[in-house]
Motif scaffolding. Structure first.
Motif, PDB file in Angstrom:
ATOM      1  N   ASP A 102      37.766  40.325  38.588  1.00  0.00           N
ATOM      2  CA  ASP A 102      38.354  39.972  39.874  1.00  0.00           C
ATOM      3  C   ASP A 102      39.552  40.871  40.179  1.00  0.00           C
ATOM      4  O   ASP A 102      39.688  41.390  41.298  1.00  0.00           O
ATOM      5  CB  ASP A 102      38.772  38.495  39.860  1.00  0.00           C
ATOM      6  N   ARG A 103      40.397  41.072  39.191  1.00  0.00           N
ATOM      7  CA  ARG A 103      41.560  41.943  39.381  1.00  0.00           C
ATOM      8  C   ARG A 103      41.139  43.374  39.665  1.00  0.00           C
ATOM      9  O   ARG A 103      41.695  44.037  40.537  1.00  0.00           O
ATOM     10  CB  ARG A 103      42.475  41.893  38.158  1.00  0.00           C
TER      11      ARG A 103
ATOM     12  N   GLU B 228      40.482  47.890  43.638  1.00  0.00           N
ATOM     13  CA  GLU B 228      39.638  48.863  44.298  1.00  0.00           C
ATOM     14  C   GLU B 228      39.660  48.707  45.811  1.00  0.00           C
ATOM     15  O   GLU B 228      39.603  49.691  46.535  1.00  0.00           O
ATOM     16  CB  GLU B 228      38.196  48.753  43.787  1.00  0.00           C
ATOM     17  N   ILE B 229      39.760  47.473  46.252  1.00  0.00           N
ATOM     18  CA  ILE B 229      39.777  47.211  47.689  1.00  0.00           C
ATOM     19  C   ILE B 229      41.131  47.596  48.288  1.00  0.00           C
ATOM     20  O   ILE B 229      41.235  48.035  49.412  1.00  0.00           O
ATOM     21  CB  ILE B 229      39.429  45.733  47.979  1.00  0.00           C
TER      22      ILE B 229
ATOM     23  N   GLU C 198      38.048  34.963  30.895  1.00  0.00           N
ATOM     24  CA  GLU C 198      38.992  36.085  30.952  1.00  0.00           C
ATOM     25  C   GLU C 198      38.308  37.341  31.481  1.00  0.00           C
ATOM     26  O   GLU C 198      38.910  38.117  32.236  1.00  0.00           O
ATOM     27  CB  GLU C 198      39.604  36.332  29.574  1.00  0.00           C
ATOM     28  N   ALA C 199      37.066  37.568  31.101  1.00  0.00           N
ATOM     29  CA  ALA C 199      36.332  38.737  31.586  1.00  0.00           C
ATOM     30  C   ALA C 199      36.117  38.652  33.098  1.00  0.00           C
ATOM     31  O   ALA C 199      36.246  39.658  33.808  1.00  0.00           O
ATOM     32  CB  ALA C 199      34.995  38.866  30.864  1.00  0.00           C
ATOM     33  N   ILE C 200      35.830  37.470  33.602  1.00  0.00           N
ATOM     34  CA  ILE C 200      35.650  37.301  35.047  1.00  0.00           C
ATOM     35  C   ILE C 200      36.971  37.549  35.773  1.00  0.00           C
ATOM     36  O   ILE C 200      37.007  38.203  36.822  1.00  0.00           O
ATOM     37  CB  ILE C 200      35.100  35.891  35.375  1.00  0.00           C
ATOM     38  N   GLU C 201      38.059  37.039  35.223  1.00  0.00           N
ATOM     39  CA  GLU C 201      39.375  37.264  35.838  1.00  0.00           C
ATOM     40  C   GLU C 201      39.716  38.754  35.861  1.00  0.00           C
ATOM     41  O   GLU C 201      40.263  39.265  36.841  1.00  0.00           O
ATOM     42  CB  GLU C 201      40.457  36.468  35.103  1.00  0.00           C
TER      43      GLU C 201
END
Length: 163
Positions: A155-156, A161-162, A149-152
């Protein structure tokens, strides 16, 4: 309650091992920490390992720098699982520690984590203990879900930011 021993060859290893104790504590694993040297206090190391099972330990984690080989000496004195943590030293950046920990003779294994990998040694100890303690298996599974969940979430955040 599951019980693990953490043995370090020198007090100077302690700063890199605090995370190991923290991980074990978060999983409710009783941990005893000792300083003992395979070369400067060999009788103490041998006695500890010889009596570890009868003293209630189920896994031993051994950390040492240079080519001290603490984990290997302990493994030679017990049939309990031994996890070695090579400690980074000023010489060879810890490669000497890694090789002296991982290169064991057939029949006397030491599970070895990365140089300075105290946290992973703790996670491996919890995995070993989870064979006997189902609550630890459940806690490990929940921890892995939290990591995913932390990685997801990361990613979000990056995607936002992009733009």
């Amino acid at each position: 309650m599951p019980k693990v021993a953490l043995i370090m060859g020198s007090k100077s290893d302690w700063p890199s091992l605090k995370g190991c104790v923290d991980v074990l504590s978060r999983f409710g694993v009783e941990t005893e920490v000792h300083v003992a040297s395979a070369h400067r206090t060999p009788e103490k190391v041998a006695s500890f390992a010889d009596h570890a099972r009868e003293n209630g330990f189920e896994v031993i984690i051994a950390a040492a720098g240079k080519a001290a080989h603490l984990a290997g000496v302990i493994a030679g004195h017990t049939t309990l699982p031994v996890i070695g943590i090579p400690i980074k030293s000023s010489f060879m950046d810890g490669l000497d520690s890694l090789l002296s920990t991982v290169q064991m003779p057939t029949g006397i294994p030491v599970a070895t984590v990365a140089v300075g990998g105290g946290d992973n040694a703790a996670y491996l100890a919890v995995q070993i203990l989870s064979v006997k303690y189902p609550a630890l298996a459940e806690a490990l599974a929940a921890h892995r879900v939290q990591m995913a969940e932390a990685i997801e979430a990361d990613d979000r955040q990056i995607a936002q930011e992009i733009g």
